[in-house]
Design an enzyme around this catalytic site. Structure first.
Site, PDB file in Angstrom:
ATOM      1  N   GLN B 126       6.707  -8.628  -8.247  1.00 37.68           N
ATOM      2  CA  GLN B 126       5.296  -8.522  -7.918  1.00 37.68           C
ATOM      3  C   GLN B 126       4.619  -7.378  -8.671  1.00 37.68           C
ATOM      4  OE1 GLN B 126       4.460  -6.881  -4.051  1.00 37.68           O
ATOM      5  NE2 GLN B 126       2.775  -8.304  -3.680  1.00 37.68           N
ATOM      6  N   GLY B 127       3.500  -7.657  -9.295  1.00 30.31           N
ATOM      7  CA  GLY B 127       2.737  -6.617  -9.975  1.00 30.31           C
ATOM      8  C   GLY B 127       1.377  -6.431  -9.331  1.00 30.31           C
ATOM      9  N   TYR B 128       1.373  -5.733  -8.227  1.00 31.00           N
ATOM     10  CA  TYR B 128       0.118  -5.494  -7.489  1.00 31.00           C
ATOM     11  C   TYR B 128      -0.330  -4.048  -7.663  1.00 31.00           C
ATOM     12  CZ  TYR B 128      -0.575  -9.765  -4.675  1.00 31.00           C
ATOM     13  OH  TYR B 128      -0.859 -11.008  -4.252  1.00 31.00           O
ATOM     14  N   SER B 129       0.451  -3.138  -7.057  1.00 26.58           N
ATOM     15  CA  SER B 129       0.042  -1.728  -7.011  1.00 26.58           C
ATOM     16  C   SER B 129      -0.015  -1.120  -8.401  1.00 26.58           C
ATOM     17  CB  SER B 129       1.047  -0.926  -6.186  1.00 26.58           C
ATOM     18  OG  SER B 129       1.014  -1.326  -4.865  1.00 26.58           O
ATOM     19  N   GLU B 244       0.055 -15.482   7.432  1.00 24.24           N
ATOM     20  CA  GLU B 244       0.991 -15.128   8.492  1.00 24.24           C
ATOM     21  C   GLU B 244       2.303 -14.578   7.915  1.00 24.24           C
ATOM     22  OE1 GLU B 244       3.905 -17.489  11.248  1.00 24.24           O
ATOM     23  OE2 GLU B 244       1.956 -18.443  11.034  1.00 24.24           O
ATOM     24  N   SER B 380       0.245   0.503   4.401  1.00 22.13           N
ATOM     25  CA  SER B 380       0.731   1.622   5.224  1.00 22.13           C
ATOM     26  C   SER B 380       0.251   1.467   6.660  1.00 22.13           C
ATOM     27  CB  SER B 380       0.214   2.944   4.660  1.00 22.13           C
ATOM     28  OG  SER B 380      -1.172   3.057   4.924  1.00 22.13           O
ATOM     29  N   GLU B 382      -1.378   3.476   8.257  1.00 19.36           N
ATOM     30  CA  GLU B 382      -2.770   3.924   8.345  1.00 19.36           C
ATOM     31  C   GLU B 382      -3.716   2.765   8.022  1.00 19.36           C
ATOM     32  OE1 GLU B 382      -0.327   5.778   6.686  1.00 19.36           O
ATOM     33  OE2 GLU B 382      -0.138   6.940   8.532  1.00 19.36           O
TER      34      GLU B 382
END
Lengths: 352, 395, 352, 395
Positions: B126-129, B244, B380, B382
């Protein structure tokens, strides 16, 4: 009332801080983590030359310090610099040797001619009363049998002071060239298992229970001060990170929930500093055991909170090996595992 | 009110158990118990066994090879896998890209890619962040510029889990800088061996290698590797985030870890008695057990609501928060249980006689540190609280 | 799996909720707080007519309910409405009487003809094993001596079931026209001291240990459900207040620290609801004691957190008598004091 | 580093102790131990005794009748008073208005008002908060409009502590609506018996009456009742807020309350043994004792820094937060210690035989509920955290 360091201690503190900042950066630290003896003998020699070990021992016993505040001044700086040198072992063994009246050995330790460790606890013995390692007299020397576990600073040590059971009470023995199984610790530094299979030993004292407990208390106090130094770095790092990191177009320091959690970290740090000062002031008094147990209990509780919050508030970056903060956090957590954790200390307080 | 499973569900549970006991090798179980990393081959082998049984792509419709399970079956399966110390399924192809292609992909993409996920031909990551865009994906900066029939990609991704094993990566990239930050994002598929793709490992604080940085320098991918519409990648990202999430509470893992802790507390001696008899430690174990029992039911309640179509983002955020808090507390107690013996660095070549604790507890401190990630990665805690607050306070 | 109430229970729940909303507003509540019997006999009669007490007793014992979910359904509504009527006493005494096979008494209780309380604990006896109140046979009746402390629902009761020690085990006795010292409770409702000075009593069972413990467990479960109802109101009130209150020119609901704390309240409330459902499902099984202890421990811990946070997040207004939220918070706190607090429950879990 | 007090300070402590043992009546001590409210006469009587000794206005310079103490003497005095269960000094005239007049008042105001505070002729109360302006004082709405030689005041104040005993009130009022909200505020002195002043009690959640609402309807006060400059009242308010607050950590109160709790835990029987022997309860007592020992030193450290002129708002905010958290935890444990016996409402006419707990514990639950105020009034702990955060993060 005076909460300032004396001029001498302030100088000592500055010296250690400057030395670590200049000579013991993170690359140096990374360089000694993996291979025995898990510290730098060269840096160790330089730190001894600065007089650190002498500062752990009272003047009348061959050192030039030895009070609670001498210990906390130095260890706070060791914490601030995240120094993996085996100073805890040096502190405890030098004080135990001094209390046994082993003047020649103390001199070798203070000058850095020798480095030794103190071996007390065993796999199923986390207090003096449970020690099973035995000492038997055989002619003019002594023979020890048993096993000591997670002995701090054991790798590469010139010898080790061993607590062993006699017919009555505990004795303290010096074993040179010990048989050890060394390993790195997850938070830096090295420790080892001490295998005592009819090991030849020199007796320093045949009635060393109080001496050993007193050395352990000095060690606990040192760990508290080290933790305070680590906490200060972690709180500052967290503040700096939150100010610098932006998300949703603004510094995350502007998010109130994160602000308040950082404030709680800062408050606990001040409390830890206070209880450590209090404990240091009691070293050597009748109340030493109780106040040091109090201090280490609070350090354990607050340390866990501060370390976990620091990682959490940093997000992913706090999870990485490359970021120094993660190593400070690991060290702070693992201090609770040394010389009796917050549960053990609370039991001691409750029993006092 | 009825908290019991139906006879059919109990029969299914027995079937899962039988499958696990037949198919899980002792070595896999050992590594699972000891929190050791698996090799690529071990993970692929486990996927293959599940695929052979038709139980690999649990969220896919049956027409694409899914098992046709509902939420309850998936829950039972997850729980039994955790209790049996089975490996976790690598989710990137199976639970992330798969559902995305099924919803947003072309027929051609589905026909070409889905079978290769199932049979293990492709390992997706996965290349998200990005370094400056973690929770705030809308601010991502990796650019994809159209050039003829290609996109040319430049930029950097990070926290790419198990990217070291992958031959493919799906990415969110910026295809436009106009409009709101969310509006110019696209979802594209990239070969890891394309020229200009470079992977660098990130070592985690406990010493493990799970995640990576991925750098893109003039990487060309054909336009047909776009999934969905250009500049509409945000819709896909949101779909995946609110889609979900299976097993988000991790009740099975916490149950297994708590059982291990309880066993350990009987074995370890503290102050001359089993640690389990220290009332302070025992009280903490009991409290976390109570919290976990409550979470088990919270999970089932929300599962049951989902079955009736009422699950919400708030619910999965609650499960994420409480689930990670509980699991982390169990792991923290396990670390604490070892006392001084938690400190040795759990390297592979540590001599046998250096170990004074049960083998499955040797990595307790490392596992504790590693799993601080639970409350950080994947949104996170948060961010989860923000999501719930939005719901509670009406935006 | 099915987490919906049955149609019958949903109706019962709606009925109680509607009754309390329409007939038991805060002014009514304030009106009965100060003077004995610290509840409204008229409202009590109406609640009995709605069938509440019958719902606490199984059909085969003269009621029309009696499962864990019957109890939790009703008590959750009593909590939501902050009803000070002595339902807990009614629940425990009706179930104990039913288990003793006192069919005639149960009928009087179920129809509302009689209202009684259950007296178990004593100033220094917080568990059955420690009970010192004694029962002695004197001719054809029994004579009780001792003192029972903080007996819920005692003021104005027609009688009281008393746990008393026999030569072997515990008996359960009915004392009519008891000698009492009544008082209001700080969180609403009344209780009293029961003075047993050669009090004449009727014996319902000479071997009532399990019966009493089972009645107490039903009471603990009821308190858990009541707490869940109270929590729901407190969380909603807090959300509403934060949305409506402005400070520094914006609703305080926009402050992230307050948001996150409210979220944690909501999560704990869901957890409390879950553990109460679980405990309800175990009522009557072998695991009853353990799961009810688990539930009441969590309710005690989370209830303290939710009540304290609710007051804190409301600021000054949450401190006032006039604001209903403060009474909900007081009730939630004091539930932990009834029938064994979170420490007592945790000990029970640890021993199980 | 030296944590001990000097011989002079120890001598002073002995002097304070001697004074307290001579001057505190058994009835005052009893009420203090039992957390009962004092009558107006009792409070005035205690003030008179302190004044006779010259120890009443502890923060005033000697020229106005202060004792000339430094921070350490004040600390010792506060601590000994708390340990002896002495009444708290009513602070509004002595510790709030007095210092304000000394800094901002005219000579005439000082000459007229200060002696009347000392000798008890006037009882001052505070008109700061309003229903819509608690922590956010700048948004206050009570208006004072100039009309000839008078201000005409309209509006409402709230949380006015002990206003029921007061004949005077100092208020923040809005004299201008121009500029920033802080800029149009003035500090004025009002007679409580002036026409148009109405006081209504606020009952607190535990049933006590300490605070009040004060309503102003066309209340006229002469312009000479202004303190400082018109529209500069914010400066005064800030001065009072950041002015070194005495005894903010409340270490003496917590120490006294913890000693009471420890005694109680030896007397109360739980599960057939003294509560003090329940390891779970004992552990909580020990933890809060440790926190309090640390706070005692934190307090001295900050006191010592203040002596050297380095005290900061952050420090007093930290002391406020940790001090209230600790005191509230002690009071919560005391409430818990009583078990079921905490529930009876502590009314005065409860028959003697209704009480099964020591007299000084009868108000434990009421005192717990009442003292939830500690973290709310006088700048809530949330506001204190904001203040510290501003310092930490640089605004």
């Amino acid at each position: 009332m005076d909460f300032n360091l004396t001029e001498d201690r302030q100088m000592l503190s500055n010296t250690v801080r400057r030395y670590l900042a200049d000579q013991y950066d993170f690359d140096t630290r990374y360089g000694v983590l993996d291979a025995a003896p898990f510290h730098s003998p060269a840096k160790w020699a330089e730190l001894s030359e600065l007089g650190l070990i002498g500062a752990f021992v009272p003047e009348q016993q061959g050192g030039f310090g030895g009070t609670g505040f001498d210990i906390t001044t130095i260890f706070e700086e060791l914490g601030r610099g995240l120094c993996p040198e085996p100073m805890l072992a040096a502190l405890m063994s030098a004080r135990a040797a001094a209390d046994c009246g082993a003047a020649a050995l103390v001199e070798e330790l203070v000058t850095g001619g020798k480095r030794i460790a103190l071996a007390v606890f065993e796999p199923d013995a986390d207090s003096l009363a449970l020690i099973r390692t035995s000492a038997d007299k055989s002619g003019d020397h002594w023979v020890l049998n048993g096993r000591k576990s997670v002995v701090y600073g054991l790798p590469g040590a010139d010898g080790v002071l061993v607590a062993a059971r006699l017919d009555e009470g505990l004795g303290l023995f010096l074993v040179e060239n010990p048989e050890t199984v060394d390993y790195a610790m997850i938070d830096g530094g090295g420790a080892g298992e001490l295998i005592l299979d009819s090991a030849t030993a020199i007796c320093l004292s045949e009635n060393a229970g109080d001496i050993i407990e007193s050395a352990l208390n000095a060690g606990r106090l040192a760990l508290c001060a080290e933790a305070v130094g680590v906490m200060e770095v972690l709180v500052n790092m967290t503040v700096d990170y939150l100010k610098q990191r932006t998300q949703f177009g603004r510094p995350i320091a502007s998010f109130q929930a994160l602000q308040h959690r950082t404030v709680d970290m800062a408050i606990e740090m001040e409390q830890c500093r206070s209880i450590t000062i209090l404990a240091a002031s009691k070293l050597g008094s009748d109340a030493e055991a109780k106040y040091i147990a109090m201090a280490k209990n609070l350090i354990g509780r607050a340390g866990t909170m501060i370390a976990e919050e620091c990682i959490q508030l940093h997000g992913g970056i706090g999870m990485t090996w490359e970021y120094p903060g993660s190593h400070y956090a690991k060290r702070l957590m693992m201090i609770d595992h040394q010389l009796g954790d917050h549960y053990a200390q609370l039991h001691r307080v409750m029993a006092s | 009110m009825d908290l019991s499973f139906t006879p059919e569900e109990e029969a299914f549970r027995a079937e899962v158990r039988a499958f696990l006991s037949e198919n899980l090798s002792p070595e896999l179980v050992r590594k699972g118990r000891n929190s050791e990393s698996l090799t690529k081959e071990e993970m692929e082998g486990w996927h293959a066994r599940l695929n052979a049984r038709g139980w690999l792509a649990v969220t896919w419709p049956t027409e694409y090879g899914g098992p046709g399970w509902g939420a309850v079956e998936r829950h039972i399966f997850d729980e039994e896998c955790a209790l049996a110390n089975a490996p976790r399924i690598v989710p990137f192809g199976l639970n992330m890209l798969g559902p995305v292609l099924i919803k947003f992909g072309t027929n051609k993409q589905r026909a070409e890619i889905l079978p290769r996920i199932l049979d293990g031909s492709d390992w997706w990551c996965q290349g998200y962040s990005e370094p400056g865009a973690g929770s705030d994906l809308a601010s991502l900066k990796t650019r994809a510029v159209r050039d003829g029939g290609d996109y040319v990609i430049n930029g950097q991704k990070t926290w790419t889990t198990l990217g070291q094993h992958a031959n493919k990566i799906f990415c969110l990239v910026r295809t436009s800088t106009e409009g709101k930050p969310q509006e110019g994002i696209s979802f594209v598929l990239v070969d890891m061996d394309a020229p200009g793709v470079e992977l660098r490992p990130i070592k985690l604080l406990e010493g493990g290698h799970e995640v990576n940085e991925v750098f893109f320098t003039d990487v060309r991918v054909p336009v047909e590797n776009l999934v969905g519409e250009e500049n509409k990648g945000w819709t896909i990202a949101k779909y995946l985030l609110t889609h979900e999430r299976t097993n988000i509470a991790g009740v099975g893992f916490s149950t297994r870890d708590l059982e291990k802790l309880k066993d350990l507390s009987q074995m370890l001696v503290r102050a001359g008695r089993p640690l389990a008899q220290d009332p302070l430690f025992a009280a903490e174990m009991a409290e976390v057990e109570i919290d976990l029992e409550a979470l088990r039911v919270t999970n089932l309640r929300m599962l049951s609501a989902a079955k009736e179509g009422a699950a919400s983002g708030t619910q999965s955020s609650m499960l994420k928060i409480k689930g990670t808090v509980i699991r982390q507390r169990v792991l923290s107690l396990t670390r604490t249980a070892l006392g001084a013996a938690a400190a040795p660095f759990p390297v592979e070549d540590l001599p046998e006689n250096a170990v004074t604790v049960p083998e499955d507890a040797r990595r307790a401190a490392a596992s504790y540190f590693n799993n601080r990630k639970l409350s950080i990665f994947g949104g996170s805690n948060e961010i989860q609280r923000n999501i719930i607050a939005k719901d509670l306070f009406g935006g």
